[in-house]
Design a protein around this motif. Structure first.
Motif, PDB file in Angstrom:
ATOM      1  N   CYS A 151      -8.287  -6.222   8.713  1.00 51.16           N
ATOM      2  CA  CYS A 151      -9.142  -5.699   9.778  1.00 51.16           C
ATOM      3  C   CYS A 151     -10.277  -6.659  10.113  1.00 51.16           C
ATOM      4  N   VAL A 152     -10.850  -7.278   9.092  1.00 57.51           N
ATOM      5  CA  VAL A 152     -12.030  -8.120   9.280  1.00 57.51           C
ATOM      6  C   VAL A 152     -11.670  -9.457   9.913  1.00 57.51           C
ATOM      7  N   VAL A 153     -10.576 -10.069   9.447  1.00 57.57           N
ATOM      8  CA  VAL A 153     -10.184 -11.396   9.929  1.00 57.57           C
ATOM      9  C   VAL A 153      -9.415 -11.251  11.232  1.00 57.57           C
ATOM     10  N   LYS A 154     -10.045 -11.579  12.315  1.00 58.44           N
ATOM     11  CA  LYS A 154      -9.442 -11.404  13.636  1.00 58.44           C
ATOM     12  C   LYS A 154      -9.019 -12.763  14.194  1.00 58.44           C
ATOM     13  N   LEU A 155      -7.814 -13.183  13.833  1.00 53.99           N
ATOM     14  CA  LEU A 155      -7.223 -14.420  14.306  1.00 53.99           C
ATOM     15  C   LEU A 155      -5.967 -14.074  15.116  1.00 53.99           C
ATOM     16  N   PRO A 156      -5.474 -15.008  15.942  1.00 47.10           N
ATOM     17  CA  PRO A 156      -4.327 -14.690  16.792  1.00 47.10           C
ATOM     18  C   PRO A 156      -3.109 -14.185  16.028  1.00 47.10           C
ATOM     19  N   TRP A 157      -2.926 -14.660  14.795  1.00 43.15           N
ATOM     20  CA  TRP A 157      -1.760 -14.249  14.013  1.00 43.15           C
ATOM     21  C   TRP A 157      -2.054 -13.076  13.066  1.00 43.15           C
ATOM     22  N   SER A 158      -3.277 -12.601  13.074  1.00 43.39           N
ATOM     23  CA  SER A 158      -3.632 -11.476  12.198  1.00 43.39           C
ATOM     24  C   SER A 158      -3.040 -10.183  12.730  1.00 43.39           C
ATOM     25  N   LYS A 159      -2.743  -9.289  11.838  1.00 43.23           N
ATOM     26  CA  LYS A 159      -2.168  -8.002  12.227  1.00 43.23           C
ATOM     27  C   LYS A 159      -3.227  -7.021  12.699  1.00 43.23           C
ATOM     28  N   GLY A 160      -4.485  -7.255  12.331  1.00 40.56           N
ATOM     29  CA  GLY A 160      -5.509  -6.277  12.651  1.00 40.56           C
ATOM     30  C   GLY A 160      -5.371  -5.043  11.776  1.00 40.56           C
ATOM     31  N   CYS A 161      -5.963  -3.951  12.196  1.00 41.41           N
ATOM     32  CA  CYS A 161      -5.959  -2.735  11.380  1.00 41.41           C
ATOM     33  C   CYS A 161      -4.654  -1.957  11.502  1.00 41.41           C
ATOM     34  N   GLU A 162      -4.434  -1.379  12.654  1.00 43.31           N
ATOM     35  CA  GLU A 162      -3.380  -0.377  12.802  1.00 43.31           C
ATOM     36  C   GLU A 162      -1.972  -0.926  12.618  1.00 43.31           C
ATOM     37  N   LYS A 163      -1.765  -2.214  12.864  1.00 44.76           N
ATOM     38  CA  LYS A 163      -0.424  -2.774  12.692  1.00 44.76           C
ATOM     39  C   LYS A 163      -0.008  -2.865  11.230  1.00 44.76           C
ATOM     40  N   GLN A 164      -0.924  -2.580  10.315  1.00 47.86           N
ATOM     41  CA  GLN A 164      -0.599  -2.586   8.883  1.00 47.86           C
ATOM     42  C   GLN A 164      -0.004  -1.258   8.422  1.00 47.86           C
ATOM     43  N   GLY A 165       0.086  -0.310   9.330  1.00 50.56           N
ATOM     44  CA  GLY A 165       0.463   1.050   8.957  1.00 50.56           C
ATOM     45  C   GLY A 165       1.763   1.164   8.188  1.00 50.56           C
ATOM     46  N   GLY A 166       2.809   0.417   8.603  1.00 46.48           N
ATOM     47  CA  GLY A 166       4.102   0.516   7.920  1.00 46.48           C
ATOM     48  C   GLY A 166       4.043   0.042   6.489  1.00 46.48           C
ATOM     49  N   GLU A 167       3.359  -1.082   6.266  1.00 44.27           N
ATOM     50  CA  GLU A 167       3.238  -1.608   4.906  1.00 44.27           C
ATOM     51  C   GLU A 167       2.443  -0.648   4.028  1.00 44.27           C
ATOM     52  N   ILE A 168       1.398  -0.070   4.600  1.00 41.74           N
ATOM     53  CA  ILE A 168       0.586   0.880   3.831  1.00 41.74           C
ATOM     54  C   ILE A 168       1.419   2.086   3.434  1.00 41.74           C
ATOM     55  N   ALA A 169       2.221   2.592   4.355  1.00 43.67           N
ATOM     56  CA  ALA A 169       3.062   3.759   4.063  1.00 43.67           C
ATOM     57  C   ALA A 169       4.021   3.469   2.916  1.00 43.67           C
ATOM     58  N   ASP A 170       4.585   2.261   2.899  1.00 37.22           N
ATOM     59  CA  ASP A 170       5.496   1.899   1.811  1.00 37.22           C
ATOM     60  C   ASP A 170       4.766   1.860   0.474  1.00 37.22           C
ATOM     61  N   ARG A 171       3.574   1.282   0.470  1.00 33.18           N
ATOM     62  CA  ARG A 171       2.820   1.195  -0.783  1.00 33.18           C
ATOM     63  C   ARG A 171       2.327   2.571  -1.236  1.00 33.18           C
ATOM     64  N   MET A 172       1.994   3.422  -0.290  1.00 36.52           N
ATOM     65  CA  MET A 172       1.599   4.798  -0.647  1.00 36.52           C
ATOM     66  C   MET A 172       2.771   5.539  -1.283  1.00 36.52           C
TER      67      MET A 172
END
Length: 322
Positions: A151-172
């Motif tokens: 979320c903090v590192v905002k670079l062109p190739w960064s996923k940002g916050c919400e695009k991490q949702g799938g990975e988070i769901a798997d880890r949860m």
């Protein structure tokens, strides 16, 4: 790290700064064991009749609450500090079997079982003499620091916050399996213990943006939501484990400390923060470990939650007698 063996008790680690462990009170354990079958013990009596063992990750180890030279230059990668909530709990109550501090920065549920930074298993520090276990764990399993960085590192190739949702769901989903297994192992090793598991504090304000950390208000709310999701998973695990213990008339309990709103008005970026904001290691171009961890005041707030829970109890009758 100095290890002080205690006869008939789990291994106890003493901190170099002199506040790490406390010896058992002579004869009290034998006295308590000899008088089972009398009146029911109060919640505090049940918690203090044996030893207290503090387990968990960096929120329990006290990362971010450095107050001494030894805290800032730890002898172990586990980074246990002198202002971690453990010390307040250990000083507030008289534990018949003494107390020990084994929480370790970066620990996952697997690390609690197997050990980290060359240290032995945290799980193996609890046994039949343990009457209280405090623990925070789960944040590293879902990769909360990576989520924050995304979320903090905002670079062109960064996923940002919400695009991490799938990975988070798997880890949860993985944590939904590993956390109940860990709790079951703790209660099996320490069948008389009150196991008190802490949720995680909300890191950010819901109403004002902390621009210094390169986060928008929407980012903050999204990150708070992920902390809330994690806390709910922990709460469900605790509830299910305690319901099982109650159903089989076990002596111990599993209890949840809800820390989500513990820092309200004192979130990262506030005028009086209980949560550290972003700290950068400019040499390594990376966030320092203390980022988004409780300050000294934050650890004091968490300690109060634990002390209150120890006195309050699990909300049901404990099957322990004096």
């Amino acid at each position: 790290m100095a290890i002080v063996p205690l006869v008939a008790l789990p291994a106890v680690r003493c901190e170099a700064f002199g506040a790490g462990c406390r010896a058992p009170l002579p004869g009290i354990q034998a006295h308590a064991a000899a008088h089972d079958g009398g009146r029911p013990l109060s919640p505090a009596e049940a918690a203090t009749r044996g030893s207290y063992v503090a387990l968990g990750d960096s929120y329990s180890a006290g990362v971010g609450a450095e107050a001494t030279l030894a805290d800032s230059n730890p002898l172990s990668g586990c980074h246990r500090t002198s202002k971690a909530y453990y010390h307040t709990v250990a000083k507030t109550f008289r534990f018949a079997g003494g107390s020990s501090f084994w929480a370790c920065s970066g620990a996952t549920t697997a690390d609690v079982r197997k050990g980290r930074y060359g240290e032995p298993s945290q799980l193996n520090r609890v046994d039949g003499n343990t009457s209280l276990v405090t623990i925070s764990v789960g944040g590293n399993d879902i990769g909360f620091s990576k989520i924050m960085a995304g979320c903090v590192v905002k670079l062109p190739w960064s996923k940002g916050c919400e695009k991490q949702g799938g990975e988070i769901a798997d880890r949860m989903a993985g944590l939904r399996e590993s956390l109940p297994e860990l709790v079951a192992q703790i209660t099996a090793r320490a069948p008389r213990a009150r196991v008190i598991m802490m949720g995680y504090p909300r890191p950010f304000s819901e109403i004002s943006a902390n621009r210094g950390d390169n986060l928008t208000l929407d980012d903050q709310r999204w990150l708070n939501g992920r902390a809330r999701d994690l806390n709910e998973l922990i709460r469900q695990t605790v509830t299910e484990a305690d319901q099982h213990l109650a159903a089989v008339h076990a002596q111990g309990s599993v209890e949840f400390v809800d820390a989500y709103s513990a820092f309200s008005g004192h979130e990262a970026g506030s005028s009086d923060p209980y949560m550290n904001g972003l700290s950068l290691d400019l040499g390594a171009l990376a966030a320092e470990p203390r980022s988004y961890h409780p300050t000294v005041k934050g650890q004091e707030a968490l300690a109060k939650l634990f002390v209150d829970q120890i006195n309050r109890g699990p909300g049901r009758t404990l099957n322990q007698f004096a």
